[in-house]
Design a protein around this motif. Sequence first.
Motif, PDB file in Angstrom:
ATOM      1  N   ASN A 170       0.881  -1.172   0.000  1.00  0.00           N
ATOM      2  CA  ASN A 170       0.000   0.000   0.000  1.00  0.00           C
ATOM      3  C   ASN A 170       0.911   1.213   0.000  1.00  0.00           C
ATOM      4  OD1 ASN A 170      -1.657   2.241   0.743  1.00  0.00           O
ATOM      5  ND2 ASN A 170      -3.175   0.813   1.575  1.00  0.00           N
ATOM      6  N   ILE A 171       1.108   1.779  -1.173  1.00  0.00           N
ATOM      7  CA  ILE A 171       2.119   2.823  -1.331  1.00  0.00           C
ATOM      8  C   ILE A 171       1.811   4.054  -0.490  1.00  0.00           C
ATOM      9  CG2 ILE A 171       1.118   4.031  -3.324  1.00  0.00           C
ATOM     10  CD1 ILE A 171       4.820   3.004  -2.832  1.00  0.00           C
ATOM     11  N   ASP A 172       0.528   4.320  -0.229  1.00  0.00           N
ATOM     12  CA  ASP A 172       0.178   5.483   0.600  1.00  0.00           C
ATOM     13  C   ASP A 172       0.778   5.369   1.995  1.00  0.00           C
ATOM     14  OD1 ASP A 172      -1.277   6.615  -1.448  1.00  0.00           O
ATOM     15  OD2 ASP A 172      -3.165   5.695  -0.827  1.00  0.00           O
ATOM     16  N   TYR A 173       0.730   4.170   2.563  1.00  0.00           N
ATOM     17  CA  TYR A 173       1.270   3.982   3.914  1.00  0.00           C
ATOM     18  C   TYR A 173       2.792   3.905   3.911  1.00  0.00           C
ATOM     19  CZ  TYR A 173      -3.389   3.499   5.810  1.00  0.00           C
ATOM     20  OH  TYR A 173      -4.684   3.770   6.208  1.00  0.00           O
ATOM     21  N   VAL A 174       3.366   3.380   2.847  1.00  0.00           N
ATOM     22  CA  VAL A 174       4.825   3.375   2.729  1.00  0.00           C
ATOM     23  C   VAL A 174       5.346   4.813   2.696  1.00  0.00           C
ATOM     24  CG1 VAL A 174       6.748   2.829   1.179  1.00  0.00           C
ATOM     25  CG2 VAL A 174       4.974   1.115   1.632  1.00  0.00           C
ATOM     26  N   LEU A 175       4.687   5.684   1.939  1.00  0.00           N
ATOM     27  CA  LEU A 175       5.104   7.082   1.860  1.00  0.00           C
ATOM     28  C   LEU A 175       4.794   7.830   3.147  1.00  0.00           C
ATOM     29  CD1 LEU A 175       4.083   7.896  -1.830  1.00  0.00           C
ATOM     30  CD2 LEU A 175       6.388   7.564  -0.921  1.00  0.00           C
ATOM     31  N   LYS A 176       3.711   7.452   3.810  1.00  0.00           N
ATOM     32  CA  LYS A 176       3.385   8.066   5.105  1.00  0.00           C
ATOM     33  C   LYS A 176       4.488   7.778   6.112  1.00  0.00           C
ATOM     34  CE  LYS A 176      -0.605   8.527   8.207  1.00  0.00           C
ATOM     35  NZ  LYS A 176      -2.011   8.093   8.426  1.00  0.00           N
ATOM     36  N   GLU A 177       4.978   6.545   6.108  1.00  0.00           N
ATOM     37  CA  GLU A 177       6.086   6.174   6.983  1.00  0.00           C
ATOM     38  C   GLU A 177       7.353   6.930   6.599  1.00  0.00           C
ATOM     39  OE1 GLU A 177       8.030   1.992   8.462  1.00  0.00           O
ATOM     40  OE2 GLU A 177       8.028   2.411   6.307  1.00  0.00           O
ATOM     41  N   ALA A 178       7.631   7.019   5.304  1.00  0.00           N
ATOM     42  CA  ALA A 178       8.844   7.706   4.847  1.00  0.00           C
ATOM     43  C   ALA A 178       8.833   9.171   5.240  1.00  0.00           C
ATOM     44  CB  ALA A 178       8.985   7.571   3.333  1.00  0.00           C
ATOM     45  N   LYS A 179       7.653   9.785   5.234  1.00  0.00           N
ATOM     46  CA  LYS A 179       7.546  11.204   5.598  1.00  0.00           C
ATOM     47  C   LYS A 179       7.653  11.416   7.097  1.00  0.00           C
ATOM     48  CE  LYS A 179       4.502  15.231   5.223  1.00  0.00           C
ATOM     49  NZ  LYS A 179       3.207  15.749   4.712  1.00  0.00           N
ATOM     50  N   GLY A 180       7.001  10.556   7.869  1.00  0.00           N
ATOM     51  CA  GLY A 180       6.915  10.810   9.303  1.00  0.00           C
ATOM     52  C   GLY A 180       7.917  10.072  10.156  1.00  0.00           C
ATOM     53  N   ARG A 181       8.489   8.964   9.642  1.00  0.00           N
ATOM     54  CA  ARG A 181       9.365   8.123  10.478  1.00  0.00           C
ATOM     55  C   ARG A 181      10.700   7.847   9.801  1.00  0.00           C
ATOM     56  NH1 ARG A 181       8.704   7.306  15.597  1.00  0.00           N
ATOM     57  NH2 ARG A 181       8.930   5.049  15.600  1.00  0.00           N
ATOM     58  N   ILE A 182      11.186   8.811   9.033  1.00  0.00           N
ATOM     59  CA  ILE A 182      12.429   8.607   8.293  1.00  0.00           C
ATOM     60  C   ILE A 182      13.605   8.346   9.226  1.00  0.00           C
ATOM     61  CG2 ILE A 182      12.999  11.074   8.172  1.00  0.00           C
ATOM     62  CD1 ILE A 182      13.581   8.479   5.370  1.00  0.00           C
ATOM     63  N   ALA A 183      13.626   8.975  10.398  1.00  0.00           N
ATOM     64  CA  ALA A 183      14.739   8.774  11.330  1.00  0.00           C
ATOM     65  C   ALA A 183      14.752   7.351  11.862  1.00  0.00           C
ATOM     66  CB  ALA A 183      14.648   9.775  12.478  1.00  0.00           C
ATOM     67  N   SER A 184      13.572   6.800  12.130  1.00  0.00           N
ATOM     68  CA  SER A 184      13.505   5.411  12.594  1.00  0.00           C
ATOM     69  C   SER A 184      13.954   4.459  11.496  1.00  0.00           C
ATOM     70  CB  SER A 184      12.073   5.079  13.031  1.00  0.00           C
ATOM     71  OG  SER A 184      11.724   5.808  14.193  1.00  0.00           O
ATOM     72  N   LEU A 185      13.662   4.800  10.242  1.00  0.00           N
ATOM     73  CA  LEU A 185      14.144   3.989   9.122  1.00  0.00           C
ATOM     74  C   LEU A 185      15.665   4.058   9.014  1.00  0.00           C
ATOM     75  CD1 LEU A 185      11.375   4.953   6.555  1.00  0.00           C
ATOM     76  CD2 LEU A 185      11.745   2.668   7.509  1.00  0.00           C
ATOM     77  N   PHE A 186      16.231   5.271   9.183  1.00  0.00           N
ATOM     78  CA  PHE A 186      17.695   5.404   9.201  1.00  0.00           C
ATOM     79  C   PHE A 186      18.284   4.523  10.306  1.00  0.00           C
ATOM     80  CE2 PHE A 186      17.577   9.855   7.181  1.00  0.00           C
ATOM     81  CZ  PHE A 186      18.107   9.394   5.985  1.00  0.00           C
ATOM     82  N   ALA A 187      17.655   4.581  11.500  1.00  0.00           N
ATOM     83  CA  ALA A 187      18.162   3.822  12.646  1.00  0.00           C
ATOM     84  C   ALA A 187      18.085   2.321  12.393  1.00  0.00           C
ATOM     85  CB  ALA A 187      17.378   4.192  13.900  1.00  0.00           C
ATOM     86  N   ALA A 188      16.992   1.854  11.765  1.00  0.00           N
ATOM     87  CA  ALA A 188      16.848   0.425  11.472  1.00  0.00           C
ATOM     88  C   ALA A 188      17.939  -0.037  10.511  1.00  0.00           C
ATOM     89  CB  ALA A 188      15.465   0.160  10.887  1.00  0.00           C
ATOM     90  N   TYR A 189      18.199   0.776   9.475  1.00  0.00           N
ATOM     91  CA  TYR A 189      19.247   0.410   8.517  1.00  0.00           C
ATOM     92  C   TYR A 189      20.626   0.427   9.180  1.00  0.00           C
ATOM     93  CZ  TYR A 189      22.626   0.838   4.752  1.00  0.00           C
ATOM     94  OH  TYR A 189      23.709   0.662   3.936  1.00  0.00           O
ATOM     95  N   ALA A 190      20.893   1.471   9.989  1.00  0.00           N
ATOM     96  CA  ALA A 190      22.196   1.574  10.652  1.00  0.00           C
ATOM     97  C   ALA A 190      22.422   0.393  11.591  1.00  0.00           C
ATOM     98  CB  ALA A 190      22.291   2.891  11.417  1.00  0.00           C
ATOM     99  N   SER A 191      21.346  -0.047  12.268  1.00  0.00           N
ATOM    100  CA  SER A 191      21.462  -1.181  13.178  1.00  0.00           C
ATOM    101  C   SER A 191      21.797  -2.455  12.408  1.00  0.00           C
ATOM    102  CB  SER A 191      20.146  -1.357  13.947  1.00  0.00           C
ATOM    103  OG  SER A 191      20.198  -2.484  14.788  1.00  0.00           O
ATOM    104  N   LEU A 192      21.125  -2.675  11.295  1.00  0.00           N
ATOM    105  CA  LEU A 192      21.413  -3.846  10.473  1.00  0.00           C
ATOM    106  C   LEU A 192      22.833  -3.792   9.920  1.00  0.00           C
ATOM    107  CD1 LEU A 192      18.065  -4.126   8.480  1.00  0.00           C
ATOM    108  CD2 LEU A 192      18.914  -5.742  10.193  1.00  0.00           C
ATOM    109  N   ASN A 193      23.251  -2.599   9.523  1.00  0.00           N
ATOM    110  CA  ASN A 193      24.579  -2.403   8.953  1.00  0.00           C
ATOM    111  C   ASN A 193      25.674  -2.708   9.969  1.00  0.00           C
ATOM    112  OD1 ASN A 193      25.325  -1.830   6.348  1.00  0.00           O
ATOM    113  ND2 ASN A 193      25.878   0.286   6.766  1.00  0.00           N
ATOM    114  N   SER A 194      25.422  -2.334  11.233  1.00  0.00           N
ATOM    115  CA  SER A 194      26.431  -2.517  12.279  1.00  0.00           C
ATOM    116  C   SER A 194      26.624  -3.989  12.638  1.00  0.00           C
ATOM    117  CB  SER A 194      26.030  -1.740  13.534  1.00  0.00           C
ATOM    118  OG  SER A 194      24.856  -2.284  14.107  1.00  0.00           O
ATOM    119  N   LYS A 195      25.620  -4.831  12.313  1.00  0.00           N
ATOM    120  CA  LYS A 195      25.700  -6.255  12.650  1.00  0.00           C
ATOM    121  C   LYS A 195      26.415  -7.065  11.582  1.00  0.00           C
ATOM    122  CE  LYS A 195      21.421  -5.997  15.315  1.00  0.00           C
ATOM    123  NZ  LYS A 195      19.986  -6.386  15.381  1.00  0.00           N
ATOM    124  N   LYS A 196      26.665  -6.417  10.428  1.00  0.00           N
ATOM    125  CA  LYS A 196      27.325  -7.144   9.337  1.00  0.00           C
ATOM    126  C   LYS A 196      28.811  -7.312   9.611  1.00  0.00           C
ATOM    127  CE  LYS A 196      24.071  -5.698   5.752  1.00  0.00           C
ATOM    128  NZ  LYS A 196      23.892  -4.969   4.475  1.00  0.00           N
TER     129      LYS A 196
END
Length: 544
Positions: A518-544
């Motif tokens: 549901n692209i509307d909710y994906v974009l809603k998340e990208a607009k409002g929770r971009i920092a949490s997305l950055f944090a999720a990626y950084a956390s995954l990256n640090s475990k590699k």
Amino acid sequence: MSDDPRDAAAAAPTELPESVEGRSREIYEEWRAATSPAERDRLQVKFLKGHPFVQAKEPTIYEFAKHRAEVSGFRLHVYKFRKWLNSKKGYPYKRAAGGMSDDGLYTVSPMLRELMPRGLHRVTLTPVDSKTSATTVLFRGIPKFSGLVACDEDEESNASASIFFYDGASLKDAGGFYVTAKSNGENAKMGCLVADGVPYLLAGSKNTCYIWPAEDPYSKHGEANNPKVPAQFICLLYSHFYLNLTAEQKREFVELMTTKYGTIMGEINTPWYEHVVPINDLFMETYTLLDARGRPVHPKTSFDFFKHFGIDQRFKTISVPPPEKSGVPSPDKLQEFYETKSQIKMAEAGYPLDAKQPYVNHVYFSSHSIQDLDGVINSIRDAKNTEGAVLYLTDAKSDRVIGLVKVKASEYVLRRRIRENLKGALFSKLSRGEVKEFPVRERENNKVQKKEKSPAKILPLKSHVRIVKDRIHKGARALTHVPGCKEHWEEWAAFGRGFAEWWVSSRLLNGTNPEQINIDYVLKEAKGRIASLFAAYASLNSKK
């Protein structure tokens, strides 16, 4: 002589001409000569009403049991300023302004720097029985201040720290400074006034102002259910704070806020609208008091005041601790999450507050000698999970505050640039249906319809990803104004490109199963929770 306006730019004028600010200049001189606070306030309003680049908003009326309130706001008229800069007369001032923004306008108008703070409202309370005279106050935001260098500004301008110092002071006059963490929320200001013995609370964001009787909960007079209006939640938390004070604390608070101080400045942090630092709860962080003139008081005075009224420090350092859980919902669960479990859903239903929980805190702060300035600035630049800091510079002789400057963390500058690259080259394309795998869908009469787009605009997802990764790469290399760029730009670019790939894979499933998204909710998340997305990626990256 050439008629090309660019030839006139060689003279590089630095301030708006008298032909633009002429009458305003006369009022400004009257304001400087005035001695009583009431007269200065009257002339300040007169100046703002007459300035060509200030917009007076239509008054808002509030009706209460004992008073009728009229609230009139002022804001910079940036659109008119841009239009003037593009005219033949204004074009030579583009170089001085550096950008067609409010920062650019402040840069070329010393009078506006002094008389138009970041938010100003005139509030008048008139008794309903007409037995006493009206009570009028100016509810001021913090004066404009600038970044230490260009990378510390979010908007393009030629604003420099020196022009925003008070009373002609400069960095060479400083003997010490305080570091205060830069909260990564939205502007919040809080005040108080008393009319005929009745205390009222004032609160709002930069360009808003609400008022209600202090002894009433805000919810009795206003709503707090629209996540797009931060001011509603500022009022909700401020009212909660005040009503939890003891009777003696309330009396003292009102007295200090109406006789000695004018405004409490803070930032509202909402978990449904992040910038680049994750926000998991609703809270407000205060950072300074303004005096009756609207200038920041000494930091020690501010933080002693906060402590006295039970406003405690929220975080132990300049950096916000990383979230305990850095995961994000899978894309097929996003709609369910937003409609049932998210804090934005809680906000829309009227955010429930714990009666005893302190939602108003203050930022981290520390005191330093001016000899420590370079070392402290370097540590701020290197800090993680923070926007940076605001430095309060104090006079070597009197210890009074002579100026404020922003210092941004390099990580913040980078992630903000990545966010803007993604918004321009990918998120906006998805929202307009310009990605082949995700055409725009519009709801009309409960039927899903595809919106026709020009074939020339529609590209496969992989093409858009290639474009955005290229922008991120070039953008990181172009951050030459950010300290450490030469040594770290390739590392920064790799993080940005990796995040873009991860986001497309984890949120769009690489476009392989668009019916699950549901692209509307994906974009809603990208607009409002971009920092949490950055944090999720950084956390995954640090475990590699």
